[in-house]
Design a protein around this motif. Structure first.
Motif, PDB file in Angstrom:
ATOM      1  N   LEU A  67      14.288   7.081 -56.530  1.00 33.24           N
ATOM      2  CA  LEU A  67      14.810   5.831 -57.077  1.00 33.24           C
ATOM      3  C   LEU A  67      16.269   5.934 -57.516  1.00 33.24           C
ATOM      4  O   LEU A  67      16.881   4.920 -57.864  1.00 33.24           O
ATOM      5  CB  LEU A  67      13.950   5.368 -58.262  1.00 33.24           C
ATOM      6  N   VAL A  68      16.819   7.133 -57.484  1.00 33.53           N
ATOM      7  CA  VAL A  68      18.208   7.333 -57.913  1.00 33.53           C
ATOM      8  C   VAL A  68      19.109   7.723 -56.757  1.00 33.53           C
ATOM      9  O   VAL A  68      20.213   7.188 -56.596  1.00 33.53           O
ATOM     10  CB  VAL A  68      18.283   8.395 -59.026  1.00 33.53           C
ATOM     11  N   PHE A  69      18.637   8.644 -55.941  1.00 36.88           N
ATOM     12  CA  PHE A  69      19.441   9.128 -54.809  1.00 36.88           C
ATOM     13  C   PHE A  69      18.707   8.869 -53.500  1.00 36.88           C
ATOM     14  O   PHE A  69      17.478   8.920 -53.444  1.00 36.88           O
ATOM     15  CB  PHE A  69      19.721  10.630 -54.971  1.00 36.88           C
ATOM     16  N   PRO A  70      19.431   8.625 -52.407  1.00 35.60           N
ATOM     17  CA  PRO A  70      20.885   8.494 -52.319  1.00 35.60           C
ATOM     18  C   PRO A  70      21.378   7.213 -52.969  1.00 35.60           C
ATOM     19  O   PRO A  70      20.596   6.284 -53.203  1.00 35.60           O
ATOM     20  CB  PRO A  70      21.140   8.482 -50.816  1.00 35.60           C
ATOM     21  N   LEU A  71      22.665   7.158 -53.252  1.00 37.27           N
ATOM     22  CA  LEU A  71      23.253   5.974 -53.846  1.00 37.27           C
ATOM     23  C   LEU A  71      23.201   4.812 -52.853  1.00 37.27           C
ATOM     24  O   LEU A  71      23.065   5.006 -51.650  1.00 37.27           O
ATOM     25  CB  LEU A  71      24.701   6.265 -54.260  1.00 37.27           C
ATOM     26  N   SER A  72      23.308   3.613 -53.385  1.00 38.04           N
ATOM     27  CA  SER A  72      23.197   2.409 -52.550  1.00 38.04           C
ATOM     28  C   SER A  72      24.242   2.411 -51.449  1.00 38.04           C
ATOM     29  O   SER A  72      25.399   2.792 -51.659  1.00 38.04           O
ATOM     30  CB  SER A  72      23.368   1.162 -53.419  1.00 38.04           C
ATOM     31  N   ARG A  73      23.802   1.956 -50.271  1.00 37.78           N
ATOM     32  CA  ARG A  73      24.731   1.868 -49.136  1.00 37.78           C
ATOM     33  C   ARG A  73      24.246   0.782 -48.187  1.00 37.78           C
ATOM     34  O   ARG A  73      23.104   0.330 -48.269  1.00 37.78           O
ATOM     35  CB  ARG A  73      24.793   3.204 -48.407  1.00 37.78           C
ATOM     36  N   CYS A  74      25.114   0.389 -47.286  1.00 36.78           N
ATOM     37  CA  CYS A  74      24.773  -0.647 -46.320  1.00 36.78           C
ATOM     38  C   CYS A  74      23.697  -0.120 -45.374  1.00 36.78           C
ATOM     39  O   CYS A  74      23.859   0.954 -44.792  1.00 36.78           O
ATOM     40  CB  CYS A  74      26.016  -1.046 -45.520  1.00 36.78           C
ATOM     41  N   PRO A  75      22.597  -0.834 -45.205  1.00 38.00           N
ATOM     42  CA  PRO A  75      21.536  -0.354 -44.312  1.00 38.00           C
ATOM     43  C   PRO A  75      21.957  -0.350 -42.847  1.00 38.00           C
ATOM     44  O   PRO A  75      21.320   0.305 -42.020  1.00 38.00           O
ATOM     45  CB  PRO A  75      20.407  -1.354 -44.556  1.00 38.00           C
ATOM     46  N   SER A  76      23.022  -1.060 -42.525  1.00 44.18           N
ATOM     47  CA  SER A  76      23.468  -1.135 -41.130  1.00 44.18           C
ATOM     48  C   SER A  76      24.464  -0.026 -40.774  1.00 44.18           C
ATOM     49  O   SER A  76      24.223   0.773 -39.876  1.00 44.18           O
ATOM     50  CB  SER A  76      24.094  -2.507 -40.852  1.00 44.18           C
ATOM     51  N   TYR A  92      27.877 -10.360 -54.378  1.00 49.82           N
ATOM     52  CA  TYR A  92      27.327 -11.042 -53.201  1.00 49.82           C
ATOM     53  C   TYR A  92      28.132 -12.292 -52.895  1.00 49.82           C
ATOM     54  O   TYR A  92      28.456 -12.586 -51.733  1.00 49.82           O
ATOM     55  CB  TYR A  92      25.863 -11.387 -53.437  1.00 49.82           C
ATOM     56  N   LEU A  93      28.471 -13.042 -53.933  1.00 46.92           N
ATOM     57  CA  LEU A  93      29.240 -14.274 -53.743  1.00 46.92           C
ATOM     58  C   LEU A  93      30.662 -13.975 -53.291  1.00 46.92           C
ATOM     59  O   LEU A  93      31.198 -14.642 -52.391  1.00 46.92           O
ATOM     60  CB  LEU A  93      29.253 -15.084 -55.045  1.00 46.92           C
ATOM     61  N   LEU A  94      31.295 -12.965 -53.893  1.00 47.52           N
ATOM     62  CA  LEU A  94      32.670 -12.620 -53.524  1.00 47.52           C
ATOM     63  C   LEU A  94      32.758 -12.094 -52.102  1.00 47.52           C
ATOM     64  O   LEU A  94      33.737 -12.347 -51.385  1.00 47.52           O
ATOM     65  CB  LEU A  94      33.233 -11.595 -54.504  1.00 47.52           C
ATOM     66  N   LEU A  95      31.735 -11.354 -51.690  1.00 47.68           N
ATOM     67  CA  LEU A  95      31.714 -10.807 -50.331  1.00 47.68           C
ATOM     68  C   LEU A  95      31.156 -11.801 -49.321  1.00 47.68           C
ATOM     69  O   LEU A  95      31.051 -11.485 -48.129  1.00 47.68           O
ATOM     70  CB  LEU A  95      30.864  -9.525 -50.302  1.00 47.68           C
ATOM     71  N   LYS A  96      30.794 -12.994 -49.812  1.00 52.62           N
ATOM     72  CA  LYS A  96      30.248 -14.055 -48.961  1.00 52.62           C
ATOM     73  C   LYS A  96      28.999 -13.592 -48.213  1.00 52.62           C
ATOM     74  O   LYS A  96      28.758 -13.960 -47.056  1.00 52.62           O
ATOM     75  CB  LYS A  96      31.304 -14.549 -47.984  1.00 52.62           C
ATOM     76  N   GLY A  97      28.218 -12.756 -48.888  1.00 48.83           N
ATOM     77  CA  GLY A  97      26.939 -12.330 -48.333  1.00 48.83           C
ATOM     78  C   GLY A  97      27.047 -11.387 -47.160  1.00 48.83           C
ATOM     79  O   GLY A  97      26.109 -11.290 -46.359  1.00 48.83           O
ATOM     80  N   ARG A  98      28.158 -10.656 -47.078  1.00 46.80           N
ATOM     81  CA  ARG A  98      28.329  -9.729 -45.957  1.00 46.80           C
ATOM     82  C   ARG A  98      28.812  -8.366 -46.446  1.00 46.80           C
ATOM     83  O   ARG A  98      29.438  -8.261 -47.502  1.00 46.80           O
ATOM     84  CB  ARG A  98      29.325 -10.281 -44.930  1.00 46.80           C
ATOM     85  N   CYS A  99      28.487  -7.322 -45.677  1.00 51.69           N
ATOM     86  CA  CYS A  99      28.947  -5.976 -45.999  1.00 51.69           C
ATOM     87  C   CYS A  99      30.472  -5.937 -45.922  1.00 51.69           C
ATOM     88  O   CYS A  99      31.069  -6.456 -44.963  1.00 51.69           O
ATOM     89  CB  CYS A  99      28.335  -4.965 -45.030  1.00 51.69           C
ATOM     90  N   ALA A 100      31.124  -5.304 -46.899  1.00 51.87           N
ATOM     91  CA  ALA A 100      32.581  -5.227 -46.919  1.00 51.87           C
ATOM     92  C   ALA A 100      33.122  -4.381 -45.777  1.00 51.87           C
ATOM     93  O   ALA A 100      34.263  -4.555 -45.350  1.00 51.87           O
ATOM     94  CB  ALA A 100      33.048  -4.650 -48.248  1.00 51.87           C
ATOM     95  N   SER A 101      32.291  -3.496 -45.231  1.00 48.17           N
ATOM     96  CA  SER A 101      32.756  -2.588 -44.183  1.00 48.17           C
ATOM     97  C   SER A 101      32.486  -3.120 -42.783  1.00 48.17           C
ATOM     98  O   SER A 101      33.399  -3.250 -41.967  1.00 48.17           O
ATOM     99  CB  SER A 101      32.097  -1.215 -44.353  1.00 48.17           C
TER     100      SER A 101
END
Length: 291
Positions: A67-76, A92-101
């Motif tokens: 529940l702690v590791f690995p740290l959160s990351r994009c599933p894609s 979520y709102l600032l990123l407009k619901g999309r991964c920043a990467s």
């Protein structure tokens, strides 16, 4: 009266505001629990089966997960999520619901669970006020959110959540936080046996399993927290809501009638309502029955 009580008395919106912020933060963690805990359980079951059957497993290529590791990351794209990109709802709102990467769309369910947890936390804080009851009611509320969504996804109610919560309810009864020990112990036993009996009768009549053992434990949990007096209204309300939603989904073609419907979320909703307004619900039920 302590300083915090004086502060919250002077600024009445501060306590619900604190509950909202805390709810958002906990809701973000609950997203992790909802996704990872079933994966951890399935891995553990596979290992136990292999050990029991004395089957040698190939070297596990799966990444270690808790529940702690690995740290959160994009599933894609697997890009780690930076702390400022992980602010509940806001990011979520600032990123407009999309991964920043990679710009892959992020499921709106994540901010929805965060917002839901915050709203429920505020309701609990406003209902119980600055009290010991609020602390434990918040903990139970968060546990119910996790249990409900895990049951929706996997039709599982993990013992690692329900059983500790049940024991907490029994221990709280020693101090009379929500009910006394007499009603709590009877409630825990009656809650389990109530659905267990329904399960056995349904299986005897149809040869099928109508519900899982997790449902028995969840109702026992509510019996331990709220006392046996709340069990009838919880069972009635959860059955009514479950039947209405289930039939509606079948009629609209969104669910096959042969696909089992998870009962845990309906129990959780009914139990949460009983925790806040159980006495009024019982009075309404008795009045409607002419008692």
């Amino acid at each position: 009266m302590d300083l915090l009580a004086l502060f919250f008395s002077a600024y009445p919106y501060a306590f619900p505001g604190l509950a909202a912020v805390l709810g958002l933060m906990v809701g973000s963690f609950l997203n992790v629990v909802i996704y990872r805990l079933p994966v951890m359980m399935h891995r553990n079951w596979r290992q136990e089966c292999a050990n029991y059957l004395k089957v040698e497993q190939a070297a596990d290529a799966e990444e270690a997960l808790n529940l702690v590791f690995p740290l959160s990351r994009c599933p894609s794209c697997k890009t780690p999520i930076k702390p400022y990109q992980n602010i509940p709802v806001v990011s979520y709102l600032l990123l407009k619901g999309r991964c920043a990467s990679c710009q892959t769309r992020i499921s709106p369910r994540y901010p929805a669970i965060e917002a839901l947890t915050a709203v429920l936390s505020v309701i609990v804080a406003c209902h119980f006020g600055y009290s010991v009851q609020t602390v434990f009611a918040l903990g139970l509320t968060w546990a119910l959110v996790a249990l409900s969504f895990i049951d929706i996804d996997h039709q599982l109610l993990p013992d690692s959540i329900t059983l500790p919560a049940l024991w907490v309810g029994l221990l709280l009864s020693l101090a009379g936080v929500f009910t006394d020990s007499h009603d709590s112990i009877i409630g825990a036993a009656a809650g389990y046996l109530c659905l267990w009996s329904v399960y056995q009768l349904f299986k005897l009549a149809t040869g099928k399993e109508g519900m899982g053992y997790g449902d028995f434990k969840l109702l026992a949990l509510f019996g331990a927290w709220l006392g046996w007096q709340m069990l009838p209204v919880i069972v009635l309300l959860s059955s009514l809501v479950g039947a209405v939603i289930g039939i509606t989904q079948i009629v609209l073609g969104k669910r096959d009638r042969n696909v089992p419907i998870p009962f845990g979320p309906y129990l959780a909703i009914a139990g949460w309502l009983a925790m806040l307004w159980g006495s009024k619900l019982n009075q309404f039920y008795l009045a409607s029955a002419g008692l």
